[in-house]
Design an enzyme around this catalytic site. Structure first.
Site, mmCIF file in Angstrom:
data_model
loop_
_atom_site.group_PDB
_atom_site.id
_atom_site.type_symbol
_atom_site.label_atom_id
_atom_site.label_comp_id
_atom_site.label_asym_id
_atom_site.label_seq_id
_atom_site.Cartn_x
_atom_site.Cartn_y
_atom_site.Cartn_z
ATOM 1 N N ARG A 24 21.626 43.830 36.890
ATOM 2 C CA ARG A 24 22.990 42.775 37.263
ATOM 3 C C ARG A 24 22.351 41.608 37.987
ATOM 4 O O ARG A 24 22.633 40.989 38.960
ATOM 5 C CB ARG A 24 24.078 43.332 38.163
ATOM 6 C CG ARG A 24 25.023 44.533 37.461
ATOM 7 C CD ARG A 24 25.893 44.826 38.444
ATOM 8 N NE ARG A 24 25.586 45.673 39.468
ATOM 9 C CZ ARG A 24 26.097 45.650 40.649
ATOM 10 N NH1 ARG A 24 27.420 45.102 40.774
ATOM 11 N NH2 ARG A 24 25.624 46.250 41.711
ATOM 12 N N GLY A 447 47.091 45.589 47.218
ATOM 13 C CA GLY A 447 46.742 47.077 47.773
ATOM 14 C C GLY A 447 45.211 46.672 48.467
ATOM 15 O O GLY A 447 45.182 47.170 49.522
ATOM 16 N N SER A 448 44.232 46.330 47.873
ATOM 17 C CA SER A 448 42.866 46.239 48.377
ATOM 18 C C SER A 448 42.813 44.945 49.323
ATOM 19 O O SER A 448 43.339 43.957 49.052
ATOM 20 C CB SER A 448 41.674 46.295 47.359
ATOM 21 O OG SER A 448 41.880 45.229 46.637
ATOM 22 N N GLU A 499 42.110 50.059 51.385
ATOM 23 C CA GLU A 499 41.310 50.765 50.511
ATOM 24 C C GLU A 499 39.897 50.637 50.953
ATOM 25 O O GLU A 499 39.160 50.447 49.980
ATOM 26 C CB GLU A 499 41.589 50.303 49.103
ATOM 27 C CG GLU A 499 42.943 50.416 48.623
ATOM 28 C CD GLU A 499 43.280 50.008 47.151
ATOM 29 O OE1 GLU A 499 42.472 49.629 46.457
ATOM 30 O OE2 GLU A 499 44.368 49.605 47.007
ATOM 31 N N CYS A 658 48.324 42.886 35.739
ATOM 32 C CA CYS A 658 47.779 41.305 36.154
ATOM 33 C C CYS A 658 47.104 41.120 34.851
ATOM 34 O O CYS A 658 46.691 41.854 34.108
ATOM 35 C CB CYS A 658 46.893 41.485 37.182
ATOM 36 S SG CYS A 658 45.591 42.475 37.255
ATOM 37 N N HIS A 709 41.538 35.464 42.187
ATOM 38 C CA HIS A 709 40.488 35.074 41.259
ATOM 39 C C HIS A 709 39.665 33.748 41.333
ATOM 40 O O HIS A 709 38.816 33.688 40.835
ATOM 41 C CB HIS A 709 40.638 35.345 39.868
ATOM 42 C CG HIS A 709 40.842 36.929 39.606
ATOM 43 N ND1 HIS A 709 42.275 37.303 39.503
ATOM 44 C CD2 HIS A 709 40.257 37.895 39.108
ATOM 45 C CE1 HIS A 709 42.264 38.777 39.335
ATOM 46 N NE2 HIS A 709 41.174 39.174 39.110
#
Length: 774
Positions: A24, A447-448, A499, A658, A709
């Site tokens: 990566r 959530g996260s 999370e 989403c 984002h």
């Protein structure tokens, strides 16, 4: 097929390839550039090295013409917008000041300027940046990237084939720009766009390009006669150019249908078609259209989107039939290999018996080369490969992992009652409001919370043995306490534990379910620098023990406010995995749903009153053809209800979706029978709220007011403005306030500020509402 060789040697090729590098490297270089640790020159050098390595690896494997131009810093559709000069007005100053920074501003936004909208690339988990167009859009050609990358490959002594998003697909993927009438159709700009494509093609021809690939995947969807006529006009004009490279029009992800005869008759030099299961029907349609006399056919017989080995004998039979339908047949994957990881040989932790069933991009390239050799030279030339392939396929078919009698017996015993809540929504919502005691416009997150360097280090330390399990759990508890403390101070109404123990919303569960396999290096691009490691769903699914109950109940013990239990839904568990292809998807979804049902019931028994089962992939996995929608949505919605229907009426079930277009599945969203749904809405300016209202959606909904984002921090006024727009479609008594998606990829400073502004906006709007709004 027989040993008879083809009249001309078949060539191996690919439409596109993963961009990130083995480790990566691209992600690290780009994120380093954003943080000021990597210079623009270093980023460009890293990118050039990755391109060079990919092309050389493909050529050494036996690929004839290598794709160029498919490499991207962020997204190939965004690259196309730059190529045709479709830069929104709000980004032009940034692009003029610095092309690279302006490019990233379009992708991510800045504190002052919103980014382009992002949505799913057809039915994949890849996201593209949506072009913004209007009747005043003027296109201008900028072929610098495409020509430069072509020349890079040419200088290596290779045969490059530039790859462009085709003009019809580009316009069909576009949307009306802000301020433009919603009914504006970007395809009306085709005649304005085609001269720009002609100029780019001329530039590539002048640079030495023999072939150029124009990708038109939008043509595998249902298309109107006007859209098909536009495609015919586009390729009549481009094909009729006097001085142009040869044109290969590529389709993938499915059957071309009515578009196939349109392209077959067009004055282009080749077509690329999907001949895997997703493209079932292309073979018969091609024969019915009279084949491709005088044209090159690139046959996608290797699945470009899944990771199972190819069935050589089946593919060779298809290729043998195709020899009679085109002047020249070459071999490829069914789509770009962007959608699979790089190299299965890097997965040292997978059982060798299972590893022999897997083919990532490198292995798929080898399969394509073998099939091209078999097509050209006959089966005797690949006898050893055929024998090994038969043995590998037999190994998988006979493996114990693929069939668990207990799982199959439980699935067979499912009844209609298992997928129905004990009370209808109208009665449940009364019980839930009394039980939870929430205010109007309740605030929550998806959530996260940020996955900090400390959390990732803790996981790495645990794997390396630098800390023991107890030490790791202490770090997780510290993080949960911090996340809860912040949420309480910020004033959020329904909390989450953040999370911190989870690596990925699918992988975390896959690692705890039987039938799943996790990879170490199986990274696939989702969007920009966001990469995921989809697990491999290889066999029957069950849940040996609770997966989330411990951490959720611990979090609930620290606060009086409700803490949501957080799970990933059955459709998303399939869509964001490499799913088994040896049984119907609906059967696999029901197995996953039953495992999740056990978890939902255990969460409720542990005192959790709000449980969110995320299904962001529900729309993404919708088949591209309307005729196939009903069958898919039937098993998809059934599996969600099967997972969630076993709870008490006063337990509130949430779901989340989403970054997709939801207007055509609102009925399916309704059919999930969730009590609350949260959806992406910030970039699309509350479009989904209007779609829910038009449908008469009767349940509670939280269209997002914070685009997670982008690194920009929305002000309280901005969030309040979006809420006011939402209230025009959804009554205050049913409207929730939340971000678009989870906060895992964001940093803590921007997260704190953004959520504080979100809560302030909710309080401001609450104060404006009349008493009777409750």
């Amino acid at each position: 097929m027989t040993a008879k060789p083809a009249a001309a040697a078949a060539r191996a090729t690919v439409y596109g390839y993963p961009r990130q590098g083995r480790n990566r490297e691209l992600k690290k270089a780009i994120e380093g550039y954003w943080k000021g640790r990597v210079t623009a020159d270093t980023l460009r050098q890293t990118a050039a090295g990755l391109r060079r390595g990919t092309w050389q690896q493909l050529a050494e494997a036996g690929v004839h013409d290598v794709p160029t131009g498919d490499f991207s810093y962020y997204d190939h559709v965004l690259d196309t917008s730059v190529m045709v000069g479709a830069v929104p007005e709000r980004h032009r100053e940034a692009v003029r000041a610095d092309a690279l920074d302006g490019y990233f501003a379009m992708a991510r936004g800045t504190q002052d300027v919103a980014p382009l909208e992002m949505t799913k690339w057809f039915d994949t988990n890849y996201h593209y940046l949506v072009p913004e167009l209007g009747p005043d859009t003027e296109f201008t050609a900028d072929s610098a990237k495409q020509v430069a990358e072509f020349k890079e490959a040419l200088a290596l002594g290779l045969t490059p084939r530039p790859v462009l998003v085709g003009p019809v697909t580009y316009l069909l993927l576009a949307k009306a720009a802000p301020g433009v009438a919603a009914d504006f159709e970007p395809l009306t700009l085709l005649d304005r766009l085609l001269p720009v494509y002609a100029e780019v093609l001329a530039d590539l021809r002048a640079a030495g390009a023999e072939w150029v690939q124009l990708d038109e995947p939008a043509l595998v969807q249902d298309r109107t006669p006007a859209e098909l006529n536009a495609a015919a006009r586009a390729y009549r004009e481009l094909g009729g150019l006097a001085d142009r490279p040869k044109l290969l029009v590529a389709s993938y992800f499915g059957r071309l249908g009515e578009a196939l005869p349109v392209l077959a008759k067009a004055p282009v030099d080749g077509l690329a078609l999907d001949f895997t299961e997703s493209g079932a029907g292309n073979l018969d349609d091609l024969a019915a259209a009279g084949g491709l006399p005088g044209k090159r056919l690139v046959a996608g017989v290797v699945n470009g989107r899944n990771i199972w080995i190819n069935d050589y004998e089946k593919s060779l039979a298809t290729l043998g039939t195709l020899l009679g339908l085109a002047d020249h047949v070459d071999v490829s994957a069914s789509s770009s290999l962007l959608h699979v990881p790089l190299d299965a040989a890097a997965e040292s932790d997978i059982d060798p018996e299972v590893a022999r069933w897997l083919a990532f991009a490198q292995q798929k390239t080898q399969e394509i080369v073998v099939l091209a050799r078999g097509l050209s030279d006959g089966t005797e030339a690949i006898a050893a490969e055929l024998a090994a392939n038969r043995a590998d396929l037999a190994s998988r078919a006979d493996a114990a992992i693929t069939r668990d009698p207990a799982v199959r017996a439980r699935t067979a015993a499912i009844t209609d009652a298992d997928g129905r809540r004990s009370q209808p929504y109208a009665e449940r919502t009364v019980a839930q409001r009394a039980h939870l005691g929430l205010p109007l416009l309740p605030t929550t997150t998806i959530g996260s919370f940020p996955q900090t360097t400390e959390l990732r280090t803790a996981r790495a330390d645990l794997r390396a043995g630098r800390i023991d399990e107890a030490g790791y759990e202490d770090r997780i508890k510290d993080e949960i306490r911090e996340v809860l403390s912040f949420q309480e101070k910020a004033g959020l109404d329904v909390l989450v534990h953040g999370e911190p123990e989870r690596n990925d919303m699918v992988q975390y569960f896959a690692e705890q379910l039987t039938g799943y396999l996790a990879t170490q290096h199986g990274w696939v691009q989702s969007y920009g620098t966001r990469y995921v490691r989809p697990p491999v769903l290889a066999g029957d699914i069950s849940r040996p023990e609770p997966m989330t109950v411990r951490w959720t109940t611990y979090a609930q013990s620290l606060t009086e406010r409700p803490v949501k239990g957080m799970l990933t839904g059955p459709v998303t568990m399939l869509a964001w995995s490499f799913v088994r292809d040896d049984q119907p998807l609906g059967d696999t979804a029901r197995q996953v749903a039953l495992a999740l049902r056990d978890e939902v019931n255990d969460l409720e028994a542990g005192g959790t009153s709000v449980i969110q089962v995320d299904e962001p992939a529900l729309r993404e996995t919708l088949p591209l053809r309307t005729a196939e929608h009903a069958a898919y949505l039937q098993w998809a919605t059934e599996s969600f209800r099967l997972a969630t229907a076993g709870v008490r009426p006063d337990t509130q079930i949430h779901t989340h979706m989403c970054y997709a277009e939801f207007g055509d599945i609102v009925q399916a969203i309704d059919d999930l029978d969730a009590d609350v749904i949260s959806l992406e809405a910030a970039r699309s300016h509350m479009q989904v709220a209007r779609e829910l209202a038009a449908h008469g959606y009767p349940r509670e909904a939280g269209p997002g007011v914070y685009d997670i984002h982008s690194p920009r921090i929305p002000s309280a006024d901005e969030a309040a403005a979006l809420l006011r727009t939402g209230l025009e479609a959804i009554p205050a008594g049913r409207l929730w306030v939340n971000p678009d998606c989870g906060l895992k990829t964001r940093g803590w400073p921007e997260t704190r500020a953004s959520l504080e502004n979100l809560v302030a906006a909710a309080r401001e709007i609450r104060a404006e509402l009349p008493t009777e709004a409750a």
